[in-house]
Design a protein around this motif. Structure first.
Motif, short mmCIF file in Angstrom:
data_model
loop_
_atom_site.label_atom_id
_atom_site.label_comp_id
_atom_site.label_asym_id
_atom_site.label_seq_id
_atom_site.Cartn_x
_atom_site.Cartn_y
_atom_site.Cartn_z
N ALA A 52 0.71 -1.18 -0.07
CA ALA A 52 -0.05 0.06 0.03
C ALA A 52 0.76 1.42 -0.02
O ALA A 52 0.55 2.26 -0.78
CB ALA A 52 -1.03 0.04 1.20
N ARG A 55 2.66 1.71 -3.20
CA ARG A 55 1.84 2.06 -4.52
C ARG A 55 1.60 3.57 -4.29
O ARG A 55 1.51 4.19 -5.27
CB ARG A 55 0.57 1.23 -4.55
CG ARG A 55 -0.42 1.54 -5.67
CD ARG A 55 -1.43 0.48 -5.80
NE ARG A 55 -2.05 0.77 -7.11
CZ ARG A 55 -3.07 -0.21 -7.77
NH1 ARG A 55 -3.42 -1.29 -6.78
NH2 ARG A 55 -3.48 -0.05 -8.77
N TYR A 115 -7.42 8.91 -2.35
CA TYR A 115 -7.23 8.06 -1.29
C TYR A 115 -7.94 8.57 0.02
O TYR A 115 -7.83 9.89 0.44
CB TYR A 115 -5.70 7.89 -0.68
CG TYR A 115 -4.49 7.34 -1.76
CD1 TYR A 115 -4.84 6.15 -2.41
CD2 TYR A 115 -3.59 8.12 -2.14
CE1 TYR A 115 -3.87 5.95 -3.52
CE2 TYR A 115 -2.92 7.60 -3.15
CZ TYR A 115 -3.08 6.66 -3.66
OH TYR A 115 -2.23 6.28 -4.86
N ARG A 133 -8.98 3.24 -1.99
CA ARG A 133 -8.28 3.90 -3.29
C ARG A 133 -9.44 3.85 -4.47
O ARG A 133 -9.90 2.74 -4.83
CB ARG A 133 -7.19 2.95 -3.71
CG ARG A 133 -6.57 3.76 -4.93
CD ARG A 133 -5.37 2.56 -5.31
NE ARG A 133 -4.92 3.17 -6.70
CZ ARG A 133 -5.03 2.83 -7.76
NH1 ARG A 133 -6.38 2.01 -7.88
NH2 ARG A 133 -4.72 3.02 -8.77
N GLU A 135 -10.27 5.07 -8.27
CA GLU A 135 -9.46 5.05 -9.69
C GLU A 135 -10.47 5.37 -10.66
O GLU A 135 -11.55 4.63 -10.70
CB GLU A 135 -8.74 4.01 -10.01
CG GLU A 135 -7.96 3.78 -11.22
CD GLU A 135 -7.07 2.61 -11.79
OE1 GLU A 135 -7.18 2.10 -12.86
OE2 GLU A 135 -6.85 1.80 -10.65
N ASP A 150 -11.47 0.25 -4.28
CA ASP A 150 -11.04 -1.06 -3.75
C ASP A 150 -10.30 -0.90 -2.58
O ASP A 150 -9.78 0.50 -2.34
CB ASP A 150 -10.03 -1.66 -4.74
CG ASP A 150 -10.83 -2.36 -6.05
OD1 ASP A 150 -11.56 -3.28 -5.79
OD2 ASP A 150 -10.53 -1.53 -7.22
N LEU A 152 -7.21 -0.61 -0.21
CA LEU A 152 -5.84 -0.71 -0.66
C LEU A 152 -5.12 -1.27 0.69
O LEU A 152 -4.09 -1.98 0.38
CB LEU A 152 -5.29 0.78 -0.79
CG LEU A 152 -3.85 1.00 -1.13
CD1 LEU A 152 -3.37 0.20 -2.50
CD2 LEU A 152 -3.48 2.39 -1.55
#
Length: 222
Positions: A52, A55, A115, A133, A135, A150, A152
């Motif tokens: 995490a 990323r 985030y 997160r 996107e 989703d 993270l």
């Protein structure tokens, strides 16, 4: 010559000793299996934590803003499809870190990412808070809308961001390129602090930093 057999008392004692040894071996095996499960769980926890953080470092490091937008479609910088809106506990930004999963996908390396810590998107994890997160692979109006969410990092307690002001030489809790004075510039660094619970049940803070490589906006074509 007569062979003497075991007495009843000797047989009972032998059975008791054998049973005792069996119990000890069983407990040892059970303890070993439990310790193995605990160690594997801890290893998975830290693996997810590292993944995490790595990323976020990669995606925030590729953040950018651009003045190249259709002025007829978008009113101003506040409404443009690329921005960097950073708060203490939430970060919404455009990034050049998108990776296409399919060769013929109508996508580029541009994307919108967000985030924040909120209720888990997993319907089976009621009451759990996750680092979520969001996107959105296609840049459209209203960055805060659309996309997919989703987890993270599962079980996160808090996420904190701070933004380095290279002119003032200090960390700041907010950074918003929708404001006129910051329309064309990003922070040079972002500090990320994730609070999670360790194996003993205590809250622990994990901190890292990332450097934003393109911290000035792409200028409009003349």
């Amino acid at each position: 010559m007569k062979t003497r057999g075991f007495t009843l008392m000797e047989v009972v004692i032998a059975i008791a000793i054998t049973s005792f040894i069996g119990v000890i071996i069983g407990v040892s095996f059970n303890t070993t299996i439990q310790n193995k499960d605990i160690i594997e769980g801890q290893a998975e926890h830290y693996r997810m934590l590292r993944a995490a953080m790595n990323r976020m470092v990669r995606e925030i490091g590729a953040a950018y803003v651009s003045d190249r937008y259709d002025s007829k479609r978008y009113r101003d910088a506040y409404d443009r499809p690329t921005n960097f809106v950073g708060k203490r506990d939430q970060l919404l930004f455009s990034s050049l870190s998108h990776q296409r999963l399919y060769g013929d996908a109508k996508e580029s390396d541009q994307m919108v990412i967000e985030y924040q810590v909120k209720s888990s998107p997993d319907p089976k994890a009621k009451g759990r808070m996750d680092l979520v997160r969001r996107e959105k692979a296609l840049l459209e109006e209203r960055m805060e809308r659309g996309g997919t969410e989703d987890a993270l990092f599962e079980g996160a307690k808090k996420i904190e961001f701070q933004y380095w002001n290279s002119e003032r030489k200090q960390w700041e809790d907010e950074w918003d390129t929708r404001r006129t004075e910051r329309k064309s510039i990003l922070p040079t660094r972002v500090k990320i602090t994730l609070t999670a619970v360790d194996e003993s049940g205590k809250e622990v803070k994990y901190t890292t930093q990332t450097r934003i490589m393109m911290n000035t906006e792409f200028p409009r074509y003349e």
